[in-house]
Design a protein around this motif. Structure first.
Motif, PDB file in Angstrom:
ATOM      1  N   LEU A   1       8.220   3.892   0.574  1.00  0.00           N
ATOM      2  CA  LEU A   1       9.491   3.630  -0.097  1.00  0.00           C
ATOM      3  C   LEU A   1       9.264   2.893  -1.411  1.00  0.00           C
ATOM      4  O   LEU A   1       8.689   1.803  -1.432  1.00  0.00           O
ATOM      5  CB  LEU A   1      10.405   2.799   0.813  1.00  0.00           C
ATOM      6  CG  LEU A   1      10.794   3.422   2.154  1.00  0.00           C
ATOM      7  CD1 LEU A   1      11.611   2.438   2.971  1.00  0.00           C
ATOM      8  CD2 LEU A   1      11.567   4.717   1.931  1.00  0.00           C
ATOM      9  N   MET A   2       9.728   3.478  -2.507  1.00  0.00           N
ATOM     10  CA  MET A   2       9.579   2.849  -3.814  1.00  0.00           C
ATOM     11  C   MET A   2      10.302   1.504  -3.863  1.00  0.00           C
ATOM     12  O   MET A   2       9.835   0.546  -4.490  1.00  0.00           O
ATOM     13  CB  MET A   2      10.122   3.778  -4.905  1.00  0.00           C
ATOM     14  CG  MET A   2       9.404   5.102  -5.003  1.00  0.00           C
ATOM     15  SD  MET A   2       7.675   4.892  -5.504  1.00  0.00           S
ATOM     16  CE  MET A   2       7.061   6.558  -5.273  1.00  0.00           C
TER      17      MET A   2
ATOM     18  N   LEU B   1       8.365   3.464 -10.323  1.00  0.00           N
ATOM     19  CA  LEU B   1       7.030   3.643  -9.752  1.00  0.00           C
ATOM     20  C   LEU B   1       6.771   5.100  -9.388  1.00  0.00           C
ATOM     21  O   LEU B   1       5.629   5.567  -9.421  1.00  0.00           O
ATOM     22  CB  LEU B   1       6.857   2.758  -8.522  1.00  0.00           C
ATOM     23  CG  LEU B   1       6.737   1.254  -8.783  1.00  0.00           C
ATOM     24  CD1 LEU B   1       6.548   0.499  -7.474  1.00  0.00           C
ATOM     25  CD2 LEU B   1       5.576   0.948  -9.728  1.00  0.00           C
ATOM     26  N   GLU B   2       7.826   5.826  -9.051  1.00  0.00           N
ATOM     27  CA  GLU B   2       7.653   7.248  -8.780  1.00  0.00           C
ATOM     28  C   GLU B   2       7.219   7.989 -10.051  1.00  0.00           C
ATOM     29  O   GLU B   2       6.376   8.889  -9.998  1.00  0.00           O
ATOM     30  CB  GLU B   2       8.949   7.845  -8.235  1.00  0.00           C
ATOM     31  CG  GLU B   2       8.804   9.272  -7.752  1.00  0.00           C
ATOM     32  CD  GLU B   2       9.996   9.741  -6.949  1.00  0.00           C
ATOM     33  OE1 GLU B   2       9.944  10.878  -6.449  1.00  0.00           O
ATOM     34  OE2 GLU B   2      10.971   8.984  -6.823  1.00  0.00           O
TER      35      GLU B   2
ATOM     36  N   ILE C   1       0.881  -1.168   0.000  1.00  0.00           N
ATOM     37  CA  ILE C   1       0.000   0.000   0.000  1.00  0.00           C
ATOM     38  C   ILE C   1       0.913   1.210   0.000  1.00  0.00           C
ATOM     39  O   ILE C   1       1.529   1.545   1.012  1.00  0.00           O
ATOM     40  CB  ILE C   1      -0.936  -0.001   1.219  1.00  0.00           C
ATOM     41  CG1 ILE C   1      -1.769  -1.295   1.249  1.00  0.00           C
ATOM     42  CG2 ILE C   1      -1.851   1.217   1.193  1.00  0.00           C
ATOM     43  CD1 ILE C   1      -2.612  -1.447   2.500  1.00  0.00           C
ATOM     44  N   LEU C   2       1.019   1.847  -1.156  1.00  0.00           N
ATOM     45  CA  LEU C   2       2.003   2.906  -1.381  1.00  0.00           C
ATOM     46  C   LEU C   2       1.314   4.247  -1.507  1.00  0.00           C
ATOM     47  O   LEU C   2       0.349   4.391  -2.262  1.00  0.00           O
ATOM     48  CB  LEU C   2       2.788   2.606  -2.664  1.00  0.00           C
ATOM     49  CG  LEU C   2       3.798   3.644  -3.140  1.00  0.00           C
ATOM     50  CD1 LEU C   2       4.991   3.700  -2.195  1.00  0.00           C
ATOM     51  CD2 LEU C   2       4.265   3.320  -4.557  1.00  0.00           C
ATOM     52  N   GLY C   3       1.821   5.223  -0.766  1.00  0.00           N
ATOM     53  CA  GLY C   3       1.245   6.556  -0.882  1.00  0.00           C
ATOM     54  C   GLY C   3       2.064   7.578  -0.127  1.00  0.00           C
ATOM     55  O   GLY C   3       2.758   7.253   0.835  1.00  0.00           O
TER      56      GLY C   3
ATOM     57  N   CYS D   1       6.976  -5.983  -3.944  1.00  0.00           N
ATOM     58  CA  CYS D   1       5.647  -6.552  -3.746  1.00  0.00           C
ATOM     59  C   CYS D   1       5.127  -7.217  -5.026  1.00  0.00           C
ATOM     60  O   CYS D   1       5.521  -6.861  -6.133  1.00  0.00           O
ATOM     61  CB  CYS D   1       4.672  -5.465  -3.315  1.00  0.00           C
ATOM     62  SG  CYS D   1       5.087  -4.704  -1.725  1.00  0.00           S
ATOM     63  N   ASP D   2       4.217  -8.182  -4.840  1.00  0.00           N
ATOM     64  CA  ASP D   2       3.573  -8.824  -5.988  1.00  0.00           C
ATOM     65  C   ASP D   2       2.600  -7.868  -6.665  1.00  0.00           C
ATOM     66  O   ASP D   2       2.478  -7.843  -7.884  1.00  0.00           O
ATOM     67  CB  ASP D   2       2.826 -10.089  -5.552  1.00  0.00           C
ATOM     68  CG  ASP D   2       3.749 -11.105  -4.914  1.00  0.00           C
ATOM     69  OD1 ASP D   2       4.807 -11.385  -5.509  1.00  0.00           O
ATOM     70  OD2 ASP D   2       3.429 -11.611  -3.821  1.00  0.00           O
TER      71      ASP D   2
END
Length: 338
Positions: free
Chosen positions: A213-214, A315-316, A53-55, A220-221
């Motif tokens: 953190l990218m 991803l950034e 869960i990235l944010g 992650c899957d």
């Protein structure tokens, strides 16, 4: 006794058979007063998946973590944890959860073994079964030789190992970790992720990790990208990177407006990010073509360009592409403070 075996829960009153492990969130919204922290969030996590869960700050990931951990009430939408509805089946939902908080939860004046013993007592584990379970985890996390050591004598990385072992002591079906790399060095961070991979690969544990953190998200899957309380994207890192053709040109200049006009005149649309202009390659465009564009730009603006780089999509970059603004991080923001 193994991680995949049945477990006894006091709330259930009988042996609980393992259901298909997944997290199901549908149309979840949550507000602090007038501020909406989560806005119609929906996603599913399948068994044996590591989901990130990235944010950035204020994205809603902390609020989502609190709800999935059953620390906040459900006010809108639905949540199922290993098939159990929260809050209707709250006790059963909690029985399938293992949680590792960002803030340390170990008693530093107790030994490693004593911390695990007291955790077991909270889940009604005692005697031979508890001793066997502790021994299994000490071996799994390479802590057997440190079991009699006081926690306060351990490094940050070793303490984090104990935290994870403590989180899965009662054999949960879902493990949720909040910023697991906080306060540990890169080597210890890699070790923790190797243990998470083992839990996924050998025991099919479903794992959710909140992170800013990218580097962690890349492991992650699948990654749930959040911004301003909404789900921006939910897919594997490779699929997310495929949203952008493949290469990113970053140009720095003391005269950004003039340079931006020049880039537009050459048929590109730059994005301003942190004092630089970012240009995405066109679909199907190779490195040589983008390099030629950069050379043409440098030829037309030789005195205004201070730095120029070409790199693979990250991803950034995906976050910037989807939201139109950069990924801001800093001190962890209290999403309730509104």
């Amino acid at each position: 006794m193994s991680i995949s075996s049945f477990i006894q829960t006091e709330s259930a009153g009988s042996t609980r058979t393992t259901r298909r492990i997944k997290v199901e969130v549908k149309n979840l919204s949550f507000s602090y007063g007038e501020r909406k922290a989560l806005n119609d969030v929906s996603f599913e996590v399948e068994e044996g998946t590591i989901a990130g869960i990235l944010g950035p700050n204020g994205s809603g990931k902390t609020t989502l973590f609190r709800i999935l951990s059953t620390l906040l009430p459900l006010t809108s939408g639905s949540v199922k944890l290993a098939g159990f509805s929260y809050p209707a089946e709250g006790a059963l939902a909690r029985s399938v959860l293992g949680i590792v908080f960002q803030s340390p939860s170990l008693d530093k004046k107790l030994t490693v073994e004593e911390n695990l013993q007291h955790q077991g007592h909270l889940y009604n584990l005692h005697g031979k079964d508890l001793r066997q379970r502790i021994d299994e985890l000490l071996e799994l996390f390479h802590l057997s030789e440190r079991k009699k050591d006081l926690v306060e004598t351990l490094s940050g990385g070793l303490q984090r190992r104990v935290e994870v072992a403590k989180g899965i002591l009662h054999q949960p079906e879902i493990l949720i970790l909040d910023e697991p790399s906080t306060g540990i060095d890169p080597a210890a961070r890699r070790e923790i992720w190797n243990y998470l991979f083992t839990l996924r690969n050998e025991f099919h544990l479903t794992i959710l990790v909140t992170t800013h953190l990218m580097e962690e998200a890349e492991r992650c899957d699948k990654v749930l990208i959040m911004d301003k309380g909404k789900v921006v994207a939910w897919d594997s890192p490779d699929q997310l990177r495929s949203l952008i053709p493949g290469l990113i040109l970053t140009v720095r200049s003391s005269t950004l407006e003039l340079l931006e006009q020049q880039i537009v005149s050459l048929g590109r649309t730059p994005i301003k990010v942190n004092g630089a202009l970012v240009v995405e390659s066109k679909r199907g465009e190779n490195y040589s073509s983008l390099l030629q564009f950069a050379a043409n730009l440098l030829e037309k603006q030789p005195n205004s360009i201070s730095a120029l780089t070409i790199a693979q999509t990250s991803l950034e970059d995906v976050f910037l592409h989807l939201t139109g603004h950069q990924f801001l991080i800093g001190e962890k923001e209290d999403e309730t403070a509104y």
